[in-house]
Every structure is written in C-alpha cells, then in structure tokens.
Design an enzyme around this catalytic site. Structure first.
Site, mmCIF file in Angstrom:
data_model
loop_
_atom_site.group_PDB
_atom_site.id
_atom_site.type_symbol
_atom_site.label_atom_id
_atom_site.label_comp_id
_atom_site.label_asym_id
_atom_site.label_seq_id
_atom_site.Cartn_x
_atom_site.Cartn_y
_atom_site.Cartn_z
ATOM 1 N N SER A 11 -3.006 26.924 13.131
ATOM 2 C CA SER A 11 -2.238 26.568 14.325
ATOM 3 C C SER A 11 -0.782 26.251 14.000
ATOM 4 C CB SER A 11 -2.898 25.385 15.033
ATOM 5 O OG SER A 11 -3.002 24.263 14.164
ATOM 6 N N LYS A 191 0.077 9.074 8.030
ATOM 7 C CA LYS A 191 -0.211 8.861 9.461
ATOM 8 C C LYS A 191 -1.543 9.475 9.856
ATOM 9 C CE LYS A 191 0.764 13.250 10.667
ATOM 10 N NZ LYS A 191 -0.058 14.198 11.446
#
Length: 343
Positions: A11, A191
C-alpha cells in the site's frame, strides 16, 4: 523528469509511486511477485493493497535488475524483515550512482538496528550519511486519493535530503526536511507500538480517555528511548512524533491499530497476523524496543505491557490493570531530566 524505482508494491509503495508519477517522474514499481506486476500493468490498479487508480507512467516490474536500470533514485518501501535481502541484491545489481530513500518504519530485533543502518551494512558503495529517510503521518489510502498529507525527509547529507524533498513535494504532499535522522526513524518505528496499544484499548471497549492516555504516555516513552539514542526531544513533537502517533492511534486505516483491535477482542497473535494478510511492523518493533529499553535501562511500561501480551500470552485486561496500578509519581519525572540535559 527523473527515473525512479520504488521497491515494494504494498500500500505505501504504491501510494508513493502515485505521488512521484503526479510530479511527472517515470516510476518503476518493483514487486517480487510476477503475477502482481502483470496485474498492475494490465489493470492499472493494486486493489489487494490500495484502492486507487495507478497512473499509466507507473510501470510494474518483477525483475529487480530491470526495475533499477538507469534510475536516479531508489525508494525502498519493503518490510523491515526484507530490507537486508533486498539491499544485498540491490548492491550487486546497481550499475550507476543513485540516491537511496527509505520509507520503512521499523527496528530490527536482535541487532536493534534502524533501517538506515541496515542499508549501510548491506550496500558497500552507499554510506549511512547519504541515506534519506521519509516518515510522517501518512495513511497510504489518503495519499493515494491525493488528500493533504505532510511528511518529513531527513539525511545527514543535506543535499540528499533536499533532493528527496524536491522529488516528492507537490500540492497535496508537503515535504519538510530535518537533520535529526535518528529521531525521524525512531519516531516512525516506535509509534507502531503505541498504535497496537490503541487498537487493543478499542478492542477492549475503552473510550477516548484511555486513547488519550496511551498517546500521551506513549509519547513520553518514545522520547525517553529516542533521546537516549541521540535524537532531539523536539523531533518527537513534530510530524514523525506526535503527528504519526495521532494518525496511527486514531484510525482503522492503520494496520497496527487494526491488529491491536483484534487482539483486544480476544484473538491470538498468530490468528491476527494471518487474518491481516499484510506485515504488522509494530509486532517486530515491540520486540526490538523491549530489548533496547532493557539494554539502556529506560523505563517503558506500555512497551513492556505490549510485549507481555504479544509474546508472553498475557491477557490485555490484566496488563491494563497492571499499568493503572503502578506506583504514584509526578508526570514530569519522565521528561525533565532529558530536557535539562539538552537545553
């Protein structure tokens, strides 16, 4: 315009290829699967990974040698676990100097290396100082639709960073530069751990209060570890820190959030990874960050809790209870020493 090879047709690699094509560059999108390359060239879409029309100037290749022929830049967007193999092969095949940009967010378990360090070790003619990293709050789904997005590129070599900025920047994809390569890479990698936690929180049925706590205290953990490794604390207040945390911890677009959500609903890790069908970088990064924190004696309770869920089969609710019942402390205890050290 510039000829660019994008290695990795998932993606994110597809979305970045669209940005480059919009800027008029000739883009060669490489995948190791022949059937995927042929399908992209025939249908001009890559629906398994990204729901977006692929411009005709993007040509897909399954031969790495042909994909990199005569290009000026190589954008590496393969999963962390594939970085060494791809870069080793790339090193053998390159016949001309190129600018290397990586947009992979992760840390290698075992060696505890960042992606730029792995590239440096596998590519004999390319120094760590010249590698560029691209990171920031950027869902591929939105980039593919040309929705406003901002990212940061960083390199020790300022000329290489400026080249990458010019390569990508356009009216819907704004690119900033930074000289804190360590902080940019760590912010983008770490993160993903907190995003897993945010997904687990949602799967458990918790609300916005818990999400805000995870993001805020997660940022403190990321900054503590990052600063101990040489990053600037201010980097974590920017796009690759707070920005990336917000986007990955609050949206089902994030595969790390989605994986965490399934874990929170009671599924086992192996089941989740099989169901996802795509790499969930936060899983490997949790293992690496756990190792780093122990080695450097950095307190990272959220990361430790996630490690226990992922690898020790601890129940998410038990881990939450443990986190909520930690000893009392002042909020600034975690942050003040690092700020005093740097400012």
């Amino acid at each position: 315009m510039t000829k660019v090879a994008v290695l990795g047709a998932g993606s994110w690699g597809t979305a970045l290829s669209i940005v480059l094509a919009d800027n008029g560059h000739h883009v060669r999108l490489w995948t190791h699967r022949r059937e995927q390359a042929e399908a992209i060239n025939q249908t001009h879409d890559n629906t398994q990974y990204l729901d977006a029309d692929i411009p005709e100037q993007i040509k897909a290749f399954y031969s790495l040698e042909k994909a990199i022929e005569d290009v000026s830049a190589v954008i590496i967007v393969v999963p962390t676990k594939a970085i060494r193999d791809v870069c080793s092969e790339l090193d053998k095949l390159l016949r001309q100097p190129v600018t290397i940009v990586h947009a992979t967010k992760g840390i290698e378990p075992g060696t505890l290396k960042r992606v730029s360090q792995m590239i440096d070790e596998e590519m004999t003619d390319y120094n760590y100082e010249d590698v560029v990293v691209l990171s920031g709050p950027s869902h591929a789904e939105e980039v593919g639709k040309r929705q406003p997005t901002t990212v940061t590129v960083s390199s020790i070599n300022s000329e290489k960073a400026a080249f990458a900025q010019d390569l990508f920047i356009n009216e819907s994809f704004r690119v900033y530069t930074s000289n804190d390569m360590v902080g940019i890479e760590l912010g983008g990698a770490l993160k993903n751990i907190i995003a897993l936690g945010a997904g687990i929180s949602n799967g458990l049925g918790y609300g916005d209060n818990a999400k805000a706590a995870l993001i805020t205290r997660g940022l403190a953990e990321i900054a503590r570890l990052g600063v101990s490794l040489g990053a600037s604390p201010l980097t974590f207040l920017g796009l690759p820190g707070v920005g990336d945390l917000i986007v990955t911890c609050t949206s089902p677009h994030s595969r790390n959030w989605r994986a965490g959500n399934l874990l929170g609903k009671g599924q086992k890790l192996d089941e989740v990874l099989e169901q996802m069908g795509m790499v969930v970088e936060g899983v490997r990064t949790t293992k690496a960050a756990y190792q780093l924190a122990r080695d450097r004696q950095i307190e990272m309770p959220i990361t430790e809790g996630l490690y226990a869920i992922l690898f020790d089969d601890k129940k998410p609710k038990d881990v939450v209870e443990q986190l909520m019942n930690r000893n009392k402390r002042d909020e600034m205890d975690d942050i003040t020493p690092f700020l005093n050290e740097h400012y």
